[in-house]
Design a protein around this motif. Structure first.
Motif, PDB file in Angstrom:
ATOM      1  N   ALA A 231       0.858  -1.188   0.000  1.00 27.31           N
ATOM      2  CA  ALA A 231       0.000   0.000   0.000  1.00 27.31           C
ATOM      3  C   ALA A 231       0.893   1.236   0.000  1.00 27.31           C
ATOM      4  O   ALA A 231       1.797   1.344   0.830  1.00 27.31           O
ATOM      5  CB  ALA A 231      -0.906  -0.017   1.225  1.00 27.31           C
ATOM      6  N   PHE A 232       0.647   2.156  -0.920  1.00 26.72           N
ATOM      7  CA  PHE A 232       1.457   3.371  -1.027  1.00 26.72           C
ATOM      8  C   PHE A 232       0.671   4.593  -0.567  1.00 26.72           C
ATOM      9  O   PHE A 232      -0.539   4.687  -0.767  1.00 26.72           O
ATOM     10  CB  PHE A 232       1.902   3.604  -2.479  1.00 26.72           C
ATOM     11  N   ALA A 233       1.370   5.527   0.044  1.00 25.64           N
ATOM     12  CA  ALA A 233       0.810   6.839   0.373  1.00 25.64           C
ATOM     13  C   ALA A 233       1.902   7.869   0.143  1.00 25.64           C
ATOM     14  O   ALA A 233       3.055   7.646   0.522  1.00 25.64           O
ATOM     15  CB  ALA A 233       0.319   6.888   1.818  1.00 25.64           C
ATOM     16  N   HIS A 234       1.545   8.963  -0.488  1.00 20.85           N
ATOM     17  CA  HIS A 234       2.534   9.997  -0.826  1.00 20.85           C
ATOM     18  C   HIS A 234       2.161  11.309  -0.139  1.00 20.85           C
ATOM     19  O   HIS A 234       1.151  11.928  -0.475  1.00 20.85           O
ATOM     20  CB  HIS A 234       2.609  10.183  -2.336  1.00 20.85           C
ATOM     21  N   HIS A 235       2.988  11.697   0.849  1.00 21.17           N
ATOM     22  CA  HIS A 235       2.704  12.934   1.572  1.00 21.17           C
ATOM     23  C   HIS A 235       3.152  14.156   0.776  1.00 21.17           C
ATOM     24  O   HIS A 235       4.032  14.074  -0.087  1.00 21.17           O
ATOM     25  CB  HIS A 235       3.345  12.927   2.960  1.00 21.17           C
ATOM     26  N   SER A 236       2.542  15.285   1.064  1.00 22.97           N
ATOM     27  CA  SER A 236       2.900  16.531   0.395  1.00 22.97           C
ATOM     28  C   SER A 236       4.308  16.944   0.779  1.00 22.97           C
ATOM     29  O   SER A 236       4.845  16.519   1.804  1.00 22.97           O
ATOM     30  CB  SER A 236       1.909  17.633   0.788  1.00 22.97           C
ATOM     31  N   LEU A 237       4.901  17.793  -0.037  1.00 26.16           N
ATOM     32  CA  LEU A 237       6.242  18.294   0.244  1.00 26.16           C
ATOM     33  C   LEU A 237       6.154  19.540   1.117  1.00 26.16           C
ATOM     34  O   LEU A 237       5.180  20.294   1.060  1.00 26.16           O
ATOM     35  CB  LEU A 237       6.969  18.609  -1.061  1.00 26.16           C
ATOM     36  N   LEU A 238       7.163  19.732   1.933  1.00 21.59           N
ATOM     37  CA  LEU A 238       7.202  20.894   2.814  1.00 21.59           C
ATOM     38  C   LEU A 238       7.695  22.127   2.065  1.00 21.59           C
ATOM     39  O   LEU A 238       8.558  22.040   1.189  1.00 21.59           O
ATOM     40  CB  LEU A 238       8.139  20.633   3.996  1.00 21.59           C
ATOM     41  N   THR A 239       7.129  23.267   2.429  1.00 24.23           N
ATOM     42  CA  THR A 239       7.625  24.553   1.936  1.00 24.23           C
ATOM     43  C   THR A 239       7.987  25.412   3.145  1.00 24.23           C
ATOM     44  O   THR A 239       7.705  25.040   4.289  1.00 24.23           O
ATOM     45  CB  THR A 239       6.556  25.292   1.110  1.00 24.23           C
ATOM     46  N   GLY A 240       8.582  26.559   2.882  1.00 27.35           N
ATOM     47  CA  GLY A 240       8.842  27.507   3.943  1.00 27.35           C
ATOM     48  C   GLY A 240       7.549  28.206   4.345  1.00 27.35           C
ATOM     49  O   GLY A 240       6.494  27.995   3.739  1.00 27.35           O
ATOM     50  N   PRO A 241       7.580  29.060   5.367  1.00 29.73           N
ATOM     51  CA  PRO A 241       6.363  29.706   5.867  1.00 29.73           C
ATOM     52  C   PRO A 241       5.654  30.578   4.844  1.00 29.73           C
ATOM     53  O   PRO A 241       4.447  30.806   4.954  1.00 29.73           O
ATOM     54  CB  PRO A 241       6.860  30.534   7.064  1.00 29.73           C
ATOM     55  N   GLN A 242       6.373  31.059   3.830  1.00 31.13           N
ATOM     56  CA  GLN A 242       5.761  31.883   2.785  1.00 31.13           C
ATOM     57  C   GLN A 242       5.454  31.069   1.531  1.00 31.13           C
ATOM     58  O   GLN A 242       5.141  31.630   0.482  1.00 31.13           O
ATOM     59  CB  GLN A 242       6.680  33.065   2.429  1.00 31.13           C
ATOM     60  N   GLY A 243       5.575  29.754   1.636  1.00 34.89           N
ATOM     61  CA  GLY A 243       5.321  28.901   0.481  1.00 34.89           C
ATOM     62  C   GLY A 243       6.536  28.691  -0.392  1.00 34.89           C
ATOM     63  O   GLY A 243       6.462  28.052  -1.444  1.00 34.89           O
ATOM     64  N   GLU A 244       7.689  29.201   0.047  1.00 32.44           N
ATOM     65  CA  GLU A 244       8.909  29.062  -0.749  1.00 32.44           C
ATOM     66  C   GLU A 244       9.472  27.640  -0.625  1.00 32.44           C
ATOM     67  O   GLU A 244       9.218  26.943   0.354  1.00 32.44           O
ATOM     68  CB  GLU A 244       9.964  30.082  -0.304  1.00 32.44           C
ATOM     69  N   ALA A 245      10.219  27.227  -1.633  1.00 35.24           N
ATOM     70  CA  ALA A 245      10.806  25.888  -1.625  1.00 35.24           C
ATOM     71  C   ALA A 245      11.781  25.743  -0.468  1.00 35.24           C
ATOM     72  O   ALA A 245      12.559  26.652  -0.173  1.00 35.24           O
ATOM     73  CB  ALA A 245      11.514  25.615  -2.953  1.00 35.24           C
ATOM     74  N   LEU A 246      11.729  24.608   0.196  1.00 33.94           N
ATOM     75  CA  LEU A 246      12.636  24.359   1.318  1.00 33.94           C
ATOM     76  C   LEU A 246      13.948  23.743   0.870  1.00 33.94           C
ATOM     77  O   LEU A 246      14.880  23.646   1.661  1.00 33.94           O
ATOM     78  CB  LEU A 246      11.989  23.396   2.325  1.00 33.94           C
ATOM     79  N   SER A 247      14.008  23.293  -0.367  1.00 41.20           N
ATOM     80  CA  SER A 247      15.152  22.505  -0.816  1.00 41.20           C
ATOM     81  C   SER A 247      16.488  23.179  -0.554  1.00 41.20           C
ATOM     82  O   SER A 247      17.460  22.526  -0.178  1.00 41.20           O
ATOM     83  CB  SER A 247      15.020  22.195  -2.309  1.00 41.20           C
ATOM     84  N   LYS A 248      16.556  24.498  -0.687  1.00 45.37           N
ATOM     85  CA  LYS A 248      17.830  25.195  -0.489  1.00 45.37           C
ATOM     86  C   LYS A 248      18.155  25.404   0.987  1.00 45.37           C
ATOM     87  O   LYS A 248      19.263  25.776   1.328  1.00 45.37           O
ATOM     88  CB  LYS A 248      17.796  26.544  -1.212  1.00 45.37           C
ATOM     89  N   ARG A 249      17.157  25.152   1.853  1.00 46.37           N
ATOM     90  CA  ARG A 249      17.375  25.394   3.275  1.00 46.37           C
ATOM     91  C   ARG A 249      17.461  24.110   4.088  1.00 46.37           C
ATOM     92  O   ARG A 249      17.684  24.160   5.291  1.00 46.37           O
ATOM     93  CB  ARG A 249      16.231  26.257   3.828  1.00 46.37           C
ATOM     94  N   LEU A 250      17.256  22.967   3.449  1.00 46.15           N
ATOM     95  CA  LEU A 250      17.218  21.725   4.216  1.00 46.15           C
ATOM     96  C   LEU A 250      18.518  21.467   4.962  1.00 46.15           C
ATOM     97  O   LEU A 250      18.521  20.841   6.023  1.00 46.15           O
ATOM     98  CB  LEU A 250      16.884  20.545   3.299  1.00 46.15           C
ATOM     99  N   GLY A 251      19.622  21.971   4.405  1.00 42.62           N
ATOM    100  CA  GLY A 251      20.900  21.790   5.086  1.00 42.62           C
ATOM    101  C   GLY A 251      20.938  22.471   6.443  1.00 42.62           C
ATOM    102  O   GLY A 251      21.650  22.039   7.346  1.00 42.62           O
ATOM    103  N   THR A 252      20.143  23.552   6.603  1.00 43.90           N
ATOM    104  CA  THR A 252      20.101  24.260   7.886  1.00 43.90           C
ATOM    105  C   THR A 252      18.986  23.730   8.782  1.00 43.90           C
ATOM    106  O   THR A 252      18.816  24.207   9.892  1.00 43.90           O
ATOM    107  CB  THR A 252      19.893  25.770   7.668  1.00 43.90           C
ATOM    108  N   LEU A 253      18.228  22.782   8.257  1.00 43.95           N
ATOM    109  CA  LEU A 253      17.144  22.201   9.035  1.00 43.95           C
ATOM    110  C   LEU A 253      17.436  20.752   9.378  1.00 43.95           C
ATOM    111  O   LEU A 253      16.536  19.925   9.506  1.00 43.95           O
ATOM    112  CB  LEU A 253      15.822  22.311   8.264  1.00 43.95           C
ATOM    113  N   ALA A 254      18.713  20.436   9.511  1.00 44.72           N
ATOM    114  CA  ALA A 254      19.095  19.105   9.964  1.00 44.72           C
ATOM    115  C   ALA A 254      18.629  18.935  11.404  1.00 44.72           C
ATOM    116  O   ALA A 254      18.648  19.875  12.194  1.00 44.72           O
ATOM    117  CB  ALA A 254      20.606  18.919   9.866  1.00 44.72           C
ATOM    118  N   LEU A 255      18.224  17.724  11.755  1.00 51.54           N
ATOM    119  CA  LEU A 255      17.703  17.486  13.098  1.00 51.54           C
ATOM    120  C   LEU A 255      18.735  17.823  14.165  1.00 51.54           C
ATOM    121  O   LEU A 255      18.403  18.334  15.231  1.00 51.54           O
ATOM    122  CB  LEU A 255      17.252  16.034  13.252  1.00 51.54           C
ATOM    123  N   ARG A 256      20.001  17.554  13.880  1.00 49.10           N
ATOM    124  CA  ARG A 256      21.024  17.834  14.888  1.00 49.10           C
ATOM    125  C   ARG A 256      21.188  19.335  15.108  1.00 49.10           C
ATOM    126  O   ARG A 256      21.565  19.767  16.199  1.00 49.10           O
ATOM    127  CB  ARG A 256      22.358  17.179  14.527  1.00 49.10           C
TER     128      ARG A 256
END
Length: 441
Positions: free
Chosen positions: A225-250
């Protein structure tokens, strides 16, 4: 039995986007009393690093996402080779030799003609002699899975009914020219052999899922069974891809974010359920329902984690933070009072240091120009330390009698002068912990 997996590549640390996938799969498995597998996707020897494997495990343990077993794809290469042989024997696997430049030219030509940029299967027309010649010239080719050009359909756990025309998708490359097995094949073989029943991943994998369904069926398996969740954006709807490095869990951990604050937000973000702080994993598991999530891009703001962290900390007993408070140098006899005063006035445990410094050394007074004379007059009425729980009321009553001020006009300037802040603990409780008040000097 319900079996899910989280399959990160050890090419970096887990970030907030990875966590969404890991958490959903974990909660599904735990709610069903099933199995949660941590599968390390380390088939790329160039980019995979052991330090990231360790980091992934540390981050999951910090969050309390405990796996039932660990698998490593680098130890299963023989299984992928066997699957590749099976696909070859069934006529569903073929070698192709185009260079990246040639493929790019083909795509541009198709687009110019108004056609979808799908691989044209030219390699299927090569004779054995031509293949031998190309191997001699270019080395081994890539191996592509031959899709059945029909509609691929499934009911997605989040997106609902999905239908993709395989004729609009290129035959996927499953093995590179250097022999590296790619995720699409390795994941299919693992999911089949490990009995994975449910897979949640990002919506950017929808087309990949379609091709994997055909590969699973070609290998004689039944798709999970597959389920595909939505992708995250920044608070203004901007792409998070360039910021994911600063959003590491550590990094979030280093900023003082508490695990249950982070999990409480991520377990509900993008769903129809309100975000509610939970203090126990069991509560998150019980309240989780994948069908409540939507397909729209989901806004994530890391600033939301700090109020949740503050509320979580406020509910902790002294025993849970005693070691941290002791490390500041707070005398044992004062630790309970210190925690009671500060617990609802911190966003993270790191804020405790500032409060202890204020109590030891006093705060830089915050005095508005129009209150300067009033504060000076009031400070002359404040006795020397030590203070007690009655000091604040006795002092403010004396100041009121002498100056005529009352209410907020009385209390706020005095709070700001003593603490350097407009908000904070009840002053009656704070005063006994103050060693010095700088505004007196």
């Amino acid at each position: 039995m319900t079996t899910t997996r989280f399959a990160p590549s050890p090419t970096g640390y887990i970030h907030i986007g990875n966590l969404r996938t890991a958490l959903m799969n974990y909660l599904i498995a735990r709610k069903a009393g099933g199995t949660f597998i941590l599968r390390i996707d380390d088939t790329d020897p160039e980019r995979s690093k052991e330090e990231y494997v360790d980091g992934i495990k540390q981050d999951l343990e910090w969050l309390g996402l405990h796996w039932d077993r660990v698998e490593r794809q680098s130890l299963r290469l023989d299984r992928y080779a066997a699957a590749a042989d099976d696909l070859r024997a069934k006529g569903r696997f073929y070698e192709a030799f185009e260079t990246p430049t040639e493929l790019d030219l083909k795509r541009k030509k198709q687009l110019n003609m108004g056609r979808p940029p799908v691989y044209d299967r030219a390699a299927l027309d090569l004779s054995e002699v031509e293949k031998d010649r190309l191997r001699a010239e270019r080395g081994d080719g890539v191996w592509r899975f031959k899709l059945d050009r029909e509609r691929i359909e499934w009911t997605d756990g989040i997106l609902g009914p999905i239908s993709i025309d395989a004729a609009s998708v290129s035959d996927p490359v499953l093995i590179r020219g250097d022999g590296q097995v790619l995720y699409t094949l390795a994941s299919v073989v693992d999911d089949m052999e490990m009995g994975v029943t449910d897979i949640v991943r990002g919506s950017d994998h929808v087309t990949n899922t379609a091709t994997q369904i055909q590969i699973i069926e070609a290998l004689g398996g039944t798709p999970p069974a597959f389920a595909h969740h939505s992708l995250l954006t920044g608070p203004q709807g901007e792409a998070l891809s360039k910021r994911l490095g600063t959003l590491a869990l550590r990094d979030l951990r280093a900023q003082g974010v508490e695990p249950m604050a982070l999990l409480s937000l991520m377990a509900r973000l993008g769903s129809s359920d309100p975000v509610e702080l939970r203090t126990e994993m069991a509560e998150l598991i019980e309240g989780f329902d994948i069908s409540h999530f939507g397909s729209a891009p989901t806004k994530f703001d890391e600033r939301d984690l700090f109020p949740l962290t503050g509320r979580y900390l406020a509910g902790l007993p002294l025993e849970a933070v005693a070691e941290r408070i002791a490390a500041l140098g707070v005398p044992e006899a004062e630790r309970a009072a210190f925690w009671e005063v500060t617990r609802e006035n911190i966003a993270t445990l790191g804020d405790l240091e500032g409060w202890w410094r204020l109590m030891q050394d006093g705060a830089e007074p915050l005095v508005d120009p129009e209150d300067r004379d009033f504060v000076a007059e009031a400070m002359a009425l404040l006795p020397d330390a030590p203070y007690d729980t009655g000091t604040w009321s006795t002092w403010t009553a004396a100041v009121k009698d002498k100056t005529g001020r009352k209410g907020k006009a009385l209390f706020m300037p005095l709070r700001k002068a003593v603490t350097g802040q407009e908000r904070g603990p009840e002053m009656a409780a704070l005063m006994p912990l103050l060693r010095v008040v700088r505004a007196r000097g």
